[in-house]
Design a protein around this motif. Structure first.
Motif, short mmCIF file in Angstrom:
data_model
loop_
_atom_site.label_atom_id
_atom_site.label_comp_id
_atom_site.label_asym_id
_atom_site.label_seq_id
_atom_site.Cartn_x
_atom_site.Cartn_y
_atom_site.Cartn_z
N SER A 117 0.76 -1.39 0.05
CA SER A 117 -0.07 -0.18 0.03
C SER A 117 0.87 1.28 0.12
N TYR A 166 -5.47 -1.31 -0.08
CA TYR A 166 -6.74 -1.47 0.52
C TYR A 166 -7.98 -1.05 -0.36
N ARG A 221 -3.41 4.55 -3.59
CA ARG A 221 -4.03 5.35 -2.47
C ARG A 221 -5.54 4.97 -2.57
N LYS A 255 -10.34 5.70 5.14
CA LYS A 255 -10.33 6.16 6.60
C LYS A 255 -11.78 6.04 7.18
N ARG A 305 -14.12 0.50 5.76
CA ARG A 305 -13.21 -0.83 6.42
C ARG A 305 -14.30 -1.87 6.72
N GLY A 312 4.17 -1.20 3.81
CA GLY A 312 3.77 0.09 3.19
C GLY A 312 4.46 1.37 4.24
N SER A 355 -0.19 3.45 5.52
CA SER A 355 -0.87 2.28 5.48
C SER A 355 -0.60 1.61 6.79
N ARG A 367 -6.07 0.53 12.42
CA ARG A 367 -7.69 0.67 12.28
C ARG A 367 -8.09 -0.70 12.17
N ARG A 418 10.65 12.83 0.87
CA ARG A 418 9.56 13.53 1.67
C ARG A 418 10.01 14.48 2.54
P1 ADP Z 1 2.14 5.37 2.86
O1 ADP Z 1 1.53 4.19 3.28
O2 ADP Z 1 3.37 5.37 1.87
O3 ADP Z 1 2.35 6.39 3.71
P2 ADP Z 1 -0.44 6.76 2.12
O4 ADP Z 1 -0.17 7.81 3.26
O5 ADP Z 1 -0.84 7.31 0.66
O6 ADP Z 1 1.06 6.26 1.85
O7 ADP Z 1 -1.37 5.54 2.91
C1 ADP Z 1 -1.64 4.53 2.04
C2 ADP Z 1 -2.99 4.25 2.20
O8 ADP Z 1 -3.27 3.83 3.65
C3 ADP Z 1 -3.97 5.44 2.18
O9 ADP Z 1 -4.51 5.51 0.36
C4 ADP Z 1 -5.37 4.64 2.62
O10 ADP Z 1 -5.82 3.65 1.85
C5 ADP Z 1 -4.75 4.13 3.91
N1 ADP Z 1 -4.68 5.02 5.02
C6 ADP Z 1 -3.94 6.24 5.28
N2 ADP Z 1 -4.10 6.72 6.53
C7 ADP Z 1 -5.40 6.05 6.89
C8 ADP Z 1 -6.14 6.26 8.05
N3 ADP Z 1 -5.88 7.21 8.83
N4 ADP Z 1 -6.98 5.28 8.56
C9 ADP Z 1 -7.21 4.35 7.49
N5 ADP Z 1 -6.56 4.05 6.34
C10 ADP Z 1 -5.40 5.11 6.12
#
Ligand code: ADP
Length: 319
Positions: free
Chosen positions: A9, A41, A72, A77, A82, A101, A105, A111, A171
């Protein structure tokens, strides 16, 4: 547990395939059935879930990216989304999940664990910006790409007395930049963790030029400033041809290094063991060359990634 799932992810990283392979092979070794969830996801919610056999992960260890795909999916969320995803997992009889991830992720994995579905996180990102581990999967490969790029820029810079500004990913984490600066012998390094004094940088470069320095390489992390503008200002101040190069997504691709493959293999195998030991809501990491595990919430909310000051200072000392 009898059946586990694995997904990748967020941003992809070289070595994710090695991690998936390790989860599959370790799972089979422990007589588990392993299911692949395609496209992170999003696929979990869309029920894009298929069994993985031993041969499903043949020949993937050498490949960059992730053959499961990544996405993404901000909708994750939402609790309702979920819940629907968990229904899919239950339908397939899957009892636990390994998530490869970044910290976003990890939030998703946390969650799901809170909803009673055990998850283990594996740190996969080239940015090296996850707490609870010294290295993330993909960092070493991206580092080698960045160093090779600096080497190439050095050749052409020294032939033309040129100054080169190289933007490196990460980043908001300067690890990739400062490590690449040390390995590539860059003259100047700029990371987000240390306040950037542009005038001082330009003054130093100018001083170097005045002393007869033929070329200079400035390694700078993304998100610090506009590197094209910076190059223009350096050129205006020094009178030397100055070019900015943004390495960008090139750093995310390519064959994973041995180090990334080995770390991913160790982490994948350990993640499966943790699930068998009854753990959920943990994330694995590497510390002092040992595979460790932490509470995933702690890792996101409380553990702070220490800035690698030594590497930063080293690049300044050796300049
Ligand atoms: P990385 O995992 O590389 O940090 P992202 O921040 O885009 O990348 O997160 C990847 C995915 O994880 C998101 O697109 C979403 O599906 C899930 N995700 C991110 N934040 C949350 C959250 N607060 N609650 C549930 N799922 C989340």
């Amino acid at each position: 547990i009898k059946r586990i799932g694995v997904l990748t992810s967020g941003g992809d990283a070289p070595g994710m395939n090695a991690a998936i392979r390790a989860v599959v092979r370790a799972g089979l070794h422990h007589n588990l059935e392993v299911f692949g969830i395609y496209n992170g996801y999003q696929g979990l919610h869309a029920d894009d879930i298929r069994p993985l056999e031993r041969h499903s992960v043949s020949d993937v260890i050498t490949r960059g990216g992730t053959f499961l795909g990544s996405a993404r999916f901000p909708e994750f969320k939402e609790e309702k989304v979920r819940e629907e995803a968990v229904e899919n997992l239950k339908k397939h009889g899957i009892d636990a999940l390994v998530v490869v991830g970044g910290d976003g992720s990890y939030m998703g994995a946390m969650r799901l664990t809170e909803m009673g579905f055990p998850c283990i996180g594996i740190p996969g990102t080239i940015d090296n910006d996850i707490a609870g581990t010294e290295f993330t999967i993909g960092f070493d490969t991206a580092l080698n790409v960045a160093v090779e790029a600096i080497d190439r820029l050095r050749d052409t810079c020294s032939s033309h007395n040129r100054i080169s500004v190289v933007e490196i990913m990460g980043r908001h984490c300067g690890d990739l930049t400062s490590s690449a600066a040390v390995a590539g012998g860059a003259e100047y390094v700029i990371v987000p963790e240390i306040a950037f004094d542009k005038d001082e940088l330009i003054r130093q470069i100018h001083e170097g030029v005045a002393k007869g320095k033929k070329h200079a390489i400035v390694a700078i992390c993304e998100n610090v400033c506009d590197v094209n503008e910076l190059a223009k200002e350096i050129q205006a101040a020094t009178g030397r041809d100055t070019r900015a190069t943004i390495l960008g997504h090139i750093q995310r691709g390519g064959t994973p290094t041995a180090q990334d493959r080995i770390m991913a293999s160790r982490m994948g195998a350990r993640a499966v063991e943790l699930l068998l030991e009854g753990y959920g809501g943990r994330c694995v990491g590497l510390q002092n060359n040992h595979i460790v595990h932490h509470d995933i919430i702690d890792s996101i909310k409380h553990l702070k990634r220490p800035f690698n000051e030594e590497m930063y200072q080293l690049s300044n000392t050796l300049f």
